[in-house]
Motif scaffolding. Structure first.
Motif, PDB file in Angstrom:
ATOM      1  N   ASP A  22       0.782  -1.236   0.156  1.00 49.55           N
ATOM      2  CA  ASP A  22       0.120  -0.172   0.060  1.00 49.55           C
ATOM      3  C   ASP A  22       0.904   1.150  -0.121  1.00 49.55           C
ATOM      4  O   ASP A  22       0.582   2.388  -0.672  1.00 49.55           O
ATOM      5  N   ILE A  23       1.903   1.237   0.862  1.00 53.20           N
ATOM      6  CA  ILE A  23       2.757   2.303   0.828  1.00 53.20           C
ATOM      7  C   ILE A  23       3.511   2.549  -0.378  1.00 53.20           C
ATOM      8  O   ILE A  23       3.689   3.659  -1.030  1.00 53.20           O
ATOM      9  N   ALA A  24       3.704   1.433  -0.929  1.00 59.48           N
ATOM     10  CA  ALA A  24       4.837   1.481  -2.319  1.00 59.48           C
ATOM     11  C   ALA A  24       3.861   2.103  -3.202  1.00 59.48           C
ATOM     12  O   ALA A  24       4.417   2.559  -4.533  1.00 59.48           O
ATOM     13  N   ALA A  25       2.668   1.826  -3.184  1.00 57.21           N
ATOM     14  CA  ALA A  25       1.748   2.205  -4.364  1.00 57.21           C
ATOM     15  C   ALA A  25       1.430   3.814  -4.276  1.00 57.21           C
ATOM     16  O   ALA A  25       1.002   4.519  -5.442  1.00 57.21           O
ATOM     17  N   ARG A  26       1.682   4.496  -3.321  1.00 55.76           N
ATOM     18  CA  ARG A  26       1.724   5.980  -3.167  1.00 55.76           C
ATOM     19  C   ARG A  26       3.122   6.359  -3.638  1.00 55.76           C
ATOM     20  O   ARG A  26       3.227   7.745  -3.577  1.00 55.76           O
ATOM     21  N   GLY A  27       4.065   5.832  -4.102  1.00 57.00           N
ATOM     22  CA  GLY A  27       5.356   6.390  -4.417  1.00 57.00           C
ATOM     23  C   GLY A  27       6.252   6.981  -3.363  1.00 57.00           C
ATOM     24  O   GLY A  27       6.880   7.794  -3.547  1.00 57.00           O
ATOM     25  N   ARG A  28       5.883   6.277  -2.175  1.00 54.69           N
ATOM     26  CA  ARG A  28       7.051   6.785  -1.026  1.00 54.69           C
ATOM     27  C   ARG A  28       8.429   6.145  -1.295  1.00 54.69           C
ATOM     28  O   ARG A  28       8.273   4.755  -1.261  1.00 54.69           O
ATOM     29  N   PRO A  29       9.430   6.723  -0.817  1.00 54.57           N
ATOM     30  CA  PRO A  29      10.517   6.330  -0.887  1.00 54.57           C
ATOM     31  C   PRO A  29      10.869   5.311   0.317  1.00 54.57           C
ATOM     32  O   PRO A  29      12.144   4.531   0.442  1.00 54.57           O
ATOM     33  N   GLY A  97       3.729   0.799 -11.184  1.00 58.41           N
ATOM     34  CA  GLY A  97       2.532   1.305  -9.862  1.00 58.41           C
ATOM     35  C   GLY A  97       3.132   1.415  -8.512  1.00 58.41           C
ATOM     36  O   GLY A  97       2.644   1.961  -7.739  1.00 58.41           O
ATOM     37  N   HIS A  98       4.441   0.478  -8.358  1.00 56.45           N
ATOM     38  CA  HIS A  98       4.863   0.489  -6.861  1.00 56.45           C
ATOM     39  C   HIS A  98       6.424   0.980  -7.214  1.00 56.45           C
ATOM     40  O   HIS A  98       7.453  -0.028  -7.054  1.00 56.45           O
ATOM     41  N   PRO A  99       6.633   1.995  -7.747  1.00 55.30           N
ATOM     42  CA  PRO A  99       8.177   2.173  -8.449  1.00 55.30           C
ATOM     43  C   PRO A  99       9.219   2.114  -7.465  1.00 55.30           C
ATOM     44  O   PRO A  99      10.237   1.448  -8.008  1.00 55.30           O
ATOM     45  N   TYR A 100       9.387   2.382  -6.023  1.00 53.19           N
ATOM     46  CA  TYR A 100      10.401   2.238  -5.505  1.00 53.19           C
ATOM     47  C   TYR A 100      10.874   0.655  -5.339  1.00 53.19           C
ATOM     48  O   TYR A 100      12.081   0.385  -5.374  1.00 53.19           O
TER      49      TYR A 100
END
Length: 230
Positions: A22-29, A97-100
């Protein structure tokens, strides 16, 4: 009201991985830090590391979940070629969609059920096309490395600041158009066409090249099998 207090959900590896996705989907590093996961789950950060030996173990678990998400996007009942094409596009889409996490895991093996399901789908589809066992595993690895490499590059690009991406995109119609034709004759001749090449076309061409290579092997495999029966 009964006055009873609802018991908190028990913290499990699966809940931690779901929160990280879920966090990864928000683009948070910082999606794989104990602090971010603790805040997401409402627990102390130390609780996360009771379920994972280290950050790498967590990364592989989250990356494996991304592969499961990609696998689940492939419609049932597809023939081998459209099945593998759908899988390739799904992996790229999920990683971007989960870039980092996508960028960090693209070069790794996750060693989990998501990866196993994806590899099994690839092997089975290639075998259905009539490839020999040697070619099945060779072209499975070729496809996997190609798709994961492209997905990783695309995910890395997705986390760049928008102004950086805009500048990169403009380079095809600015710097490349302005090169010295005598020094770079190839670029000068093809600058217009270079500007028209987008990421979708790149992936399409990769898949096209893969099928050309596979199709060239199928008659050879058939002849080899027929010859061995004589």
């Amino acid at each position: 009201m009964s006055g009873k207090t609802a018991r908190p959900h028990r913290l499990t590896r699966d809940r931690i991985v779901a929160a990280a996705v879920d966090i990864a989907a928000r683009g948070r590093p910082d999606g794989l830090t104990g602090r971010a996961l603790g805040e997401e789950l409402g627990v102390d950060r130390s609780a996360v590391w009771r379920h994972f030996a280290d950050k790498d173990t967590l990364l592989r678990a989250v990356g494996d979940r991304l592969l499961s998400l990609a696998y689940d996007r492939v419609p049932a009942g597809l023939e081998p070629k459209p099945r593998l094409e759908a899988l390739a596009r799904a992996v790229v889409a999920v990683f971007v969609g989960h870039p980092y996490v996508g960028a960090a895991i693209a070069s790794r093996t996750t060693r989990g059920p998501g990866e196993f399901a994806v590899v099994d789908m690839m092997l089975t589809a290639l075998a259905e096309l009539g490839l020999s066992p040697d070619d099945v595993v060779r072209y499975q690895r070729m496809l996997a490395v190609s798709v994961l490499s492209y997905a990783g590059v695309s995910a890395s690009y997705a986390v760049l600041p928008q102004k950086v991406r805009d500048a990169d995109e403009r380079s095809w119609t600015r710097e490349y158009y302005a090169v010295d034709a005598e020094q770079y004759p190839g670029i000068a001749e093809y600058a217009t066409w270079l500007a028209d090449v987008g990421p979708d076309l790149v992936l399409d061409t990769m898949i096209e090249a893969f099928w050309i290579a596979v199709d060239a092997r199928i008659p050879s495999n058939t002849n080899e099998r027929n010859g061995s029966d004589d």
